[in-house]
Write an enzyme that holds these catalytic residues in place. Structure first.
Site, PDB file in Angstrom:
ATOM      1  N   HIS A 140       0.848   3.865   3.125  1.00 32.14           N
ATOM      2  CA  HIS A 140       0.879   3.522   4.296  1.00 32.14           C
ATOM      3  C   HIS A 140      -0.490   3.309   5.022  1.00 32.14           C
ATOM      4  CE1 HIS A 140       1.635   4.628   8.745  1.00 32.14           C
ATOM      5  NE2 HIS A 140       2.917   4.307   8.547  1.00 32.14           N
ATOM      6  N   ASP A 217       0.501  12.290   0.330  1.00 31.69           N
ATOM      7  CA  ASP A 217       1.100  12.116   1.499  1.00 31.69           C
ATOM      8  C   ASP A 217       2.666  12.162   1.226  1.00 31.69           C
ATOM      9  OD1 ASP A 217       2.431  10.561   3.638  1.00 31.69           O
ATOM     10  OD2 ASP A 217       1.313   9.044   3.700  1.00 31.69           O
ATOM     11  N   GLN A 220       7.352  10.888   3.545  1.00 30.57           N
ATOM     12  CA  GLN A 220       8.763  10.366   3.337  1.00 30.57           C
ATOM     13  C   GLN A 220       9.394  11.203   2.182  1.00 30.57           C
ATOM     14  OE1 GLN A 220      10.170   7.983   4.993  1.00 30.57           O
ATOM     15  NE2 GLN A 220       8.359   7.442   6.074  1.00 30.57           N
ATOM     16  N   LYS A 243       9.612  13.238  11.050  1.00 25.02           N
ATOM     17  CA  LYS A 243      10.333  12.542   9.935  1.00 25.02           C
ATOM     18  C   LYS A 243      11.259  13.372   9.300  1.00 25.02           C
ATOM     19  CE  LYS A 243       6.643   9.139   9.398  1.00 25.02           C
ATOM     20  NZ  LYS A 243       7.315   7.966   9.822  1.00 25.02           N
ATOM     21  N   CYS A 381       3.711  -0.817   8.395  1.00 32.26           N
ATOM     22  CA  CYS A 381       2.540  -0.219   7.973  1.00 32.26           C
ATOM     23  C   CYS A 381       1.962  -0.105   6.401  1.00 32.26           C
ATOM     24  CB  CYS A 381       2.329   1.185   8.666  1.00 32.26           C
ATOM     25  SG  CYS A 381       2.404   1.342  10.557  1.00 32.26           S
TER      26      CYS A 381
HETATM   27  N1  PLP Z   1       2.603   8.172   5.510  1.00 34.23           N
HETATM   28  C1  PLP Z   1       3.918   7.436   5.214  1.00 34.23           C
HETATM   29  C2  PLP Z   1       4.365   7.436   3.835  1.00 34.23           C
HETATM   30  C3  PLP Z   1       4.616   7.209   6.174  1.00 34.23           C
HETATM   31  O1  PLP Z   1       5.786   6.645   6.373  1.00 34.23           O
HETATM   32  C4  PLP Z   1       4.175   7.443   7.532  1.00 34.23           C
HETATM   33  C5  PLP Z   1       4.964   7.010   8.825  1.00 34.23           C
HETATM   34  O2  PLP Z   1       5.739   6.074   8.715  1.00 34.23           O
HETATM   35  C6  PLP Z   1       2.907   8.307   7.789  1.00 34.23           C
HETATM   36  C7  PLP Z   1       2.141   8.351   6.652  1.00 34.23           C
HETATM   37  C8  PLP Z   1       2.255   8.239   9.253  1.00 34.23           C
HETATM   38  O3  PLP Z   1       3.177   9.278   9.680  1.00 34.23           O
HETATM   39  P1  PLP Z   1       2.771   9.845  11.176  1.00 34.23           P
HETATM   40  O4  PLP Z   1       2.656   8.616  12.185  1.00 34.23           O
HETATM   41  O5  PLP Z   1       3.818  10.956  11.435  1.00 34.23           O
HETATM   42  O6  PLP Z   1       1.360  10.304  11.099  1.00 34.23           O
END
Ligand code: PLP
Length: 423
Positions: A140, A217, A220, A243, A381
């Protein structure tokens, strides 16, 4: 497993995945009763954000009605209650990921802020020319851009682990890219676009073989599977409350205590200090050193309520039901003429990304919305990943445990309608 087998599971299995249990769960999410453009809402955009159960909504309301006060600063009763509840939320999150101590749980605004914190306070001070940061092609943007910014300031370089067309990391390439120049490996546990579940435990072990720290990270992963940071042995693990059925604006950075302890603060301000004078400031102990200013108190309480709620449902049911949803979705969707699946890794979470003939994802998404179906369209993203596939974006349906096979039927029907309208 056939379509009818899956319907049988959903309607008659007395244990996991029973319709009655899922209906009970759905009743706990008020927004699922909404109508959109005159249709019953079918919410399949859970990878973007999940819906909130009454348990979370009521906790937020209760806090503002009965407990609202600032934390860590007051002797008065309300402030003490707010402080106790906030710190108790931290304990709940510590248990949730299996951390050793609450010192290892830093509340952040979300995954994005957690990664920025590590890039800025852990990585950047150690980086220089010739150093490398290792990512994957499926990250992302929030696990790309903070590292890129750190590279720009220090002369370090990004290296990227490639994927095959199924959306699986090419492990030999990962092994080849790991080197004594690698300063950190930062990768997603589960891809938000492809659903690929990466073999993070093995990768962490291999990286640690060269003393390379690893950030995962987990944005998900945490809504779909139990995570144990000690078992993984990751150095950092990040996720977002919204999420995983909690509020927006709150998330967690888990970090090994020794690493967090050695890191410089991320932001300066109230709460993160021990003492301040114009000559010299000393910093608070962990985790407060990383929580400058008034925190998102109600967010932390809401997130803890979401964790309790998830615990009540249990990951056994979640995994079983979501696996059924994924298998059923793949089978039903593959019956649509001209459909193309983006990502087909053997290990997947309940996310399906597709393209419909030569139609544009935005047009498909707009037609689906008119039928009450919420999916995400675009690059999610993950622009470098889209470039790998040579596409502008996908139509993504991402499931949660409150989704049903009937909702997948509605999705398939709507996609068929969109396909005939647009062609
Ligand atoms: N990492 C992953 C894999 C994501 O899917 C997302 C959001 O879609 C993020 C990071 C960023 O999350 P946040 O916008 O809640 O900080």
């Amino acid at each position: 497993m056939t379509t009818s087998d899956l319907h049988t599971i959903s309607t008659s299995d007395p244990g996991l995945g029973t319709n009655a249990r899922i209906e009970e769960i759905r009743a706990a999410f008020p927004i699922l009763q909404e109508r959109v453009h005159g249709h019953q809402l079918v919410y399949l955009d859970n990878a973007s954000t999940t819906q909130k159960p009454f348990a979370v909504i009521n906790r937020i309301r209760e806090y503002y009605e009965h407990e609202n006060s600032n934390v860590h600063r007051g002797v008065h009763s309300l402030s003490q209650i707010a402080t106790e509840e906030y710190e108790s939320a931290r304990s709940t999150l510590k248990e949730f990921v299996g951390a050793r101590t609450t010192s290892e749980i830093v509340f952040t605004r979300g995954t994005t802020e957690a990664i920025n914190l590590v890039a800025s306070s852990f990585a950047k001070p150690e980086l220089g020319e010739g150093d490398e940061i290792l990512l994957t092609r499926m990250e992302h943007h929030s696990n790309i851009v903070p590292w890129q910014m750190a590279c720009e300031e220090t002369g370090a370089t990004l290296r990227v682990i490639p994927i095959d067309d199924d959306g699986t990391l090419i492990y030999e390439e990962f092994e080849r890219l790991l080197s004594e120049r690698t300063r950190i490996l930062a990768l997603t546990h589960v891809s938000n676009t492809l659903g690929t579940v990466n073999p993070v435990k093995r990768m962490i072990r291999d990286a640690h073989g060269l003393n390379i720290p690893v950030l995962i990270d987990g944005a998900q992963a945490v809504p779909h599977m139990p995570v144990d940071v000690i078992d993984l042995d990751c150095d950092f693990y990040c996720f977002s409350g919204h999420k995983m059925f909690g509020p927006t604006g709150i998330g967690v950075l888990y970090g090994k205590e020794a690493l967090l302890d050695a890191m410089r603060p991320y932001q300066g301000g109230g709460d993160m200090i021990e003492s301040v004078s114009f000559e010299r400031t000393t910093y608070n102990e962990l985790p407060h050193k990383f929580e400058a200013g008034t925190p998102n108190i109600v967010g932390a309480l809401g997130l803890a309520a979401a964790v309790e709620y998830l615990r009540e449902i249990g990951f056994d049911l979640i995994r079983e039901h979501e696996r059924n949803l994924l298998v059923y979705a793949r089978e039903r969707l593959s019956q649509i003429e001209g459909i193309r699946f983006i990502g087909d890794s053997a290990h997947r979470a309940a996310v399906v990304s597709v393209l419909l003939g030569s139609t544009h994802p935005y047009d498909v998404g707009t037609i689906l919305d008119r039928m009450g179906i919420a999916v995400r369209t675009g690059h999610h993203c993950t622009q470098p990943l889209m470039r790998h596939y040579g596409i502008p974006g996908t139509v993504r349906a991402s499931f949660a445990f409150y989704n049903t096979l009937e909702e997948i039927d509605s999705l398939v029907e709507a996609l068929q309608r969109a396909s005939s309208v647009l062609s």
